[in-house]
Scaffold this active site. Structure first.
Site, PDB file in Angstrom:
ATOM      1  N   GLN A 187      32.049  59.165  47.351  1.00  0.00           N
ATOM      2  CA  GLN A 187      30.896  58.903  48.213  1.00  0.00           C
ATOM      3  C   GLN A 187      29.658  58.592  47.382  1.00  0.00           C
ATOM      4  OE1 GLN A 187      29.579  62.458  50.223  1.00  0.00           O
ATOM      5  NE2 GLN A 187      28.699  61.304  51.927  1.00  0.00           N
ATOM      6  N   GLY A 188      29.116  57.403  47.542  1.00  0.00           N
ATOM      7  CA  GLY A 188      27.923  57.019  46.776  1.00  0.00           C
ATOM      8  C   GLY A 188      26.697  56.898  47.660  1.00  0.00           C
ATOM      9  N   TYR A 189      26.132  58.042  47.995  1.00  0.00           N
ATOM     10  CA  TYR A 189      24.893  58.051  48.786  1.00  0.00           C
ATOM     11  C   TYR A 189      23.701  58.327  47.864  1.00  0.00           C
ATOM     12  CZ  TYR A 189      27.221  58.285  53.435  1.00  0.00           C
ATOM     13  OH  TYR A 189      27.928  58.037  54.571  1.00  0.00           O
ATOM     14  N   SER A 190      23.753  59.485  47.163  1.00  0.00           N
ATOM     15  CA  SER A 190      22.582  59.972  46.430  1.00  0.00           C
ATOM     16  C   SER A 190      22.187  59.077  45.268  1.00  0.00           C
ATOM     17  CB  SER A 190      22.851  61.365  45.884  1.00  0.00           C
ATOM     18  OG  SER A 190      23.248  62.204  46.918  1.00  0.00           O
ATOM     19  N   SER A 231      30.558  62.864  43.246  1.00  0.00           N
ATOM     20  CA  SER A 231      31.657  63.759  42.878  1.00  0.00           C
ATOM     21  C   SER A 231      32.924  62.954  42.631  1.00  0.00           C
ATOM     22  CB  SER A 231      31.940  64.752  43.995  1.00  0.00           C
ATOM     23  OG  SER A 231      30.800  65.489  44.272  1.00  0.00           O
ATOM     24  N   GLU A 272      31.744  64.738  57.661  1.00  0.00           N
ATOM     25  CA  GLU A 272      31.705  65.510  56.418  1.00  0.00           C
ATOM     26  C   GLU A 272      31.406  66.979  56.715  1.00  0.00           C
ATOM     27  OE1 GLU A 272      29.885  64.681  52.211  1.00  0.00           O
ATOM     28  OE2 GLU A 272      28.226  65.248  53.476  1.00  0.00           O
ATOM     29  N   GLU A 298      17.867  73.299  53.823  1.00  0.00           N
ATOM     30  CA  GLU A 298      16.587  72.952  54.455  1.00  0.00           C
ATOM     31  C   GLU A 298      16.740  71.709  55.327  1.00  0.00           C
ATOM     32  OE1 GLU A 298      16.948  73.748  51.245  1.00  0.00           O
ATOM     33  OE2 GLU A 298      15.997  75.709  51.346  1.00  0.00           O
TER      34      GLU A 298
END
Ligand SMILES: Cc1cc2nc3c(=O)[nH]c(=O)nc-3n(C[C@H](O)[C@H](O)[C@H](O)COP(=O)(O)OP(=O)(O)OC[C@H]3O[C@@H](n4cnc5c(N)ncnc54)[C@H](O)[C@@H]3O)c2cc1C
Lengths: 399, 379
Positions: A134-137, A169, A252, A384
């Protein structure tokens, strides 16, 4: 029981098939994460029967039971898939495959993907042939995902991708990445995003591992230097990326909370641990404070398991889980942290080892698992951020 | 069986909710309190409730009840909790009824159950004696003499004791304080000579009494269950009471949380609704998580009772601990988030805070149940 007659027949059939096809070694609980099978071209099978078990399950579409047959699934209804799950549990079968493709990308492709994308990408996921990450960040887009800067510029029938992803990851052992990229103007924020599938063997992709406080290194930074990605790999429309990415996050969270309980059953019960390190006379433990904390964690675990059970039943009854998934994710992960922390405390001096003699393998593991668990309230969205989601989307509190 | 609410349960909830809103709203409790009502509840409203079948939910239909399960009872109790309805639901509908069903002889069932279901008779459990819930710390003695048993002792926190028609008295026929063995349950009529009832006024304005037994006479026919083996009735009875009270608490804590949410959305300070401040949003979100967890475990425990699962004691303790702790936490937060108004008597929030304290202590608080849970788990 809502199982009707024909389903009773299905149950019989499944039980029979599983008894014939599940190797005995795959009916034992997993000893640890190393027994998990994640598939892909670099797949590791610690036990030869793991591969056999995966192949047999995949051959019947049982790794993705509700997916259509032409997509590598078994075409079962949710209720029927539930019977399969119950029968697997009944025999104590290990999950044949762990996979972000199965849990997260698959459902999203089924909903937003083109026919061609489904037929191309889903079958290899169901077989465990290709592994996805997963390439979000990004360095500047963590909690604020709409700040993604990795650019995908259309050039004929290709996107030219450049930028940097981080915290991906297992990128180093994956074959493909689903990622959030900027297809439109920076100022457009959410509206300028696209959801793109990238083959990690493409020229211009550079993956570097990052080391964690626990000493492990499953994460990576991923750099894209003018990587050419066929335009057909964009899922949905160019401005739809945010909506698709968010839909994936609901899967997720549901998956994280469901798996959240697995370690509790796999590892030594707190009571056994406590007797070893706090003294093992019969009767209530002498350390009343630790005992009270143990009971609290133990009870909260029961509460969470019931909450997950309610959510799963509600989904099976056709209600979307929606933002309530944030409640499950938040609670499951914070509970795991409390549990890991408690284990270190119960182990006392024996919970402080890093490597070498003086500590058993389990003790070293307790220490490192504790460090790893600090990430639970960060990965998959920080606590948060989930509290923000609950406040706004579940409780309707104003901005 | 699944945990989701069935359509029958939904309509039962609807009936109960409407009744509570109309006949036992929060103002009802205030009226009883401020008017210094001697009964502390309205028998008339109780009979109306009984006429709807709600007093005898778990009573078998051959004895005039609805013959439903714990999940259904929980649904109704939750609605009682929402308005803090002062009613004999716990004393009679839960404790009295369940004690009879678990230990009553056929004649006792025939005599009592139909009168409970119709709302005519009230029962009360006289059990605890010290300053906290301790099931086996029973010092009340029942000594066998030529004319029967003579009961001697004193009981506290006897729910609805001052208006009960009869008491289920937990007494010791052998063994010593703290022993599980040697307990016996007697069904004693309120007018028995030597039985003195004093109504106590508790902080939550609901009904509890002290009961002194001064040579009260009982016969072997008054025993519920078996001589010396009263714990076989008492243990499951208390577990059911714990789950039932947790359901009532769930209703109360859900209500007080919802009222607080409404306050966060409407009260303005600094030119904005206070619910737009992240410091308060996060607190509200955490409370919501606790409410969700509590609802889940209450539901699970009710189903465990209906399915007669072996894990009932464990779940009952987990549920009562969770409900007690959550109710106190939510009530404390509710007062704080209501600001100055939250500590006035005119604001209903304080009524919930008071109820939370009493309900938490009844049948064991969080600490009691964590201890019991740990014991059941073997540590
Ligand atoms: C073990 C692990 C695995 C991961 N795996 C992946 C992966 O495979 N793929 C992937 O794309 N990402 C992955 N991530 C990244 C993860 O999603 C991000 O770390 C996370 O979303 C937080 O972003 P950040 O690290 O930039 O922290 P920041 O966003 O900088 O947050 C710092 C602090 O500020 C708080 N904060 C930020 N914004 C707000 C706000 N609006 N209100 C209140 N508080 C706020 C945060 O809660 C946090 O406490 C992983 C992370 C970890 C730790």
């Amino acid at each position: 029981m809502r199982i009707a007659e024909p389903d009773g027949h299905l149950r019989q059939h499944l039980r029979h098939w599983l008894e014939e096809n599940c190797p005995p070694a795959m009916r034992m609980p997993m000893a640890g994460e190393e027994d998990e099978v994640w598939g892909g071209t670099r797949a590791v099978f610690k036990h030869p029967d793991s591969r056999l078990w995966l192949e047999r399950m995949a051959s019947r579409g049982f790794t993705a039971p509700t997916w259509p047959v032409e997509c590598g699934g078994a075409g079962l209804s949710p209720a029927q898939a539930n019977i399969l799950e119950e029968e697997l549990r009944h025999l104590g079968c290990r999950p044949p495959l762990h996979s972000l493709g199965l849990w997260m990308l698959g459902p999203v492709l089924l909903r937003f993907g083109s026919e061609a994308q489904k037929r191309r990408h889903l079958p290899p996921i169901a077989r465990g042939a290709l592994r996805w990450c997963q390439g979000y960040s990004e360095p500047e887009a963590g909690s604020d995902l709409a700040g993604v800067r990795t650019r995908a510029v259309l050039d004929g029938d290709h996107y030219i991708v450049s930028g940097q992803k981080t915290w991906t990851s297992h990128a180093a052992v994956s074959d493909w990445m689903f990622c959030l990229v900027r297809t439109g103007a920076e100022s457009a924020r959410h509206e300028g995003l696209g959801f793109l599938l990238v083959d990690l063997s493409s020229p211009g992709v550079d993956i570097r591992p990052i080391r964690l406080i626990s000493g492990e290194s499953p994460f990576c930074e991923t750099f894209f230097d003018d990587v050419r990605v066929p335009a057909e790999n964009l899922v949905g429309q160019p401005g739809q990326g945010w909506k698709i990415a968010m839909s994936l996050l609901e899967h997720e969270r549901a998956w994280i909370s469901r798996l959240g309980d697995a370690d509790f059953t796999r590892e030594e019960p707190l009571a056994v641990l406590a007797r070893r390190y706090l003294g093992d006379e019969p009767g209530p433990l002498r350390d009343a404070v630790q005992r009270d904390r143990m009971a609290q964690v133990d009870m909260d675990r029961l509460c969470n398991a019931s909450a997950v059970r309610l959510a799963v039943e509600s989904m099976e009854a056709g209600h979307a889980l929606g933002p309530e998934s944030s409640v499950l994710k938040l609670q499951a992960m914070e509970l795991r942290q409390r549990w890991r922390e408690l284990k270190v405390e119960l182990a006392g001096f024996q919970g402080l080892g890093w490597e070498g003699p003086g500590f058993s393998a389990e003790e070293l593991r307790i220490t490192r698992d504790w460090l790893r668990s600090r990430a639970h309230s960060i990965e998959g969205g920080t606590s948060e951020i989930h509290l923000n989601i609950i406040a706004k989307r579940v409780l309707g509190l104003p901005d | 069986m699944g945990l989701l609410e069935t359509t029958e349960q939904e309509s039962l909830r609807e009936t109960a909710r409407r009744f509570m809103r109309e006949r036992m709203p929060l103002s009802h409790l205030r009226q009883l309190r401020d008017g210094r009502s001697s009964d502390g509840l309205s028998r008339e409203v109780w009979r109306e409730l009984a006429a709807l079948g709600l007093a005898g939910i778990t009573i078998p239909s051959r004895h005039g009840g609805m013959g439903l399960g714990w999940t259904e009872l929980g649904v109704v109790l939750e609605e009682c909790g929402r308005t803090l309805a002062p009613s004999p639901m716990m004393s009679t509908g839960v404790l009295g009824t369940t004690a009879l069903i678990l230990g009553g002889a056929p004649a006792q069932l025939r005599e009592w159950l139909p009168l409970i279901a119709s709302g005519e008779k009230l029962l009360s459990l006289a059990h605890d004696e010290g300053s906290r819930h301790a099931p086996y710390d029973v010092g009340t003695r029942a000594s066998l003499g030529p004319d029967g048993y003579r009961l001697q002792g004193e009981k506290v926190l006897v729910l609805d004791g001052h208006i009960a028609d009869a008491f289920i008295v937990v007494s010791r026929t052998s063994g010593s304080l703290g022993d599980r063995e040697g307990l016996t349950l007697f069904l004693v009529p309120a007018q028995a000579s030597g039985l003195h009832v004093t109504r106590t006024l508790l902080v939550d304005s609901r009904n509890a009494a002290r009961v002194r037994l001064d040579d009260v006479l009982a016969t072997p026919r008054d025993i519920l269950g078996t001589l010396d083996r009263g714990a076989e009735v008492l243990d499951p009875l208390l577990d059911r009471a714990r789950v039932a009270l947790s359901a009532e608490m769930l209703g109360s804590l859900s209500e007080v949380f919802e009222r607080t949410l409404a306050q966060l959305k409407t009260r303005r300070q600094f030119g904005a609704p206070i619910g737009s401040f992240q410091a308060l949003k996060h607190r509200a979100a955490r409370l919501h998580c606790e409410v969700t967890r509590t609802r889940a475990i209450v539901t699970e425990a009710q189903h465990a009772l209906d399915e007669d699962r072996a894990t009932v004691p464990l779940l009952a303790s987990a549920t009562k601990a969770k409900a007690s702790d959550t109710f106190l936490h939510v009530a404390n937060e509710a007062v704080q988030l209501h600001g100055g108004m939250g500590v006035t008597d005119a604001c209903d929030i304080g009524l919930f805070l008071k109820r939370a304290r009493v309900a938490a202590m009844t049948f064991g608080d969080g600490a009691f149940h964590r201890d019991r849970f740990a014991r059941l788990r073997g540590y």
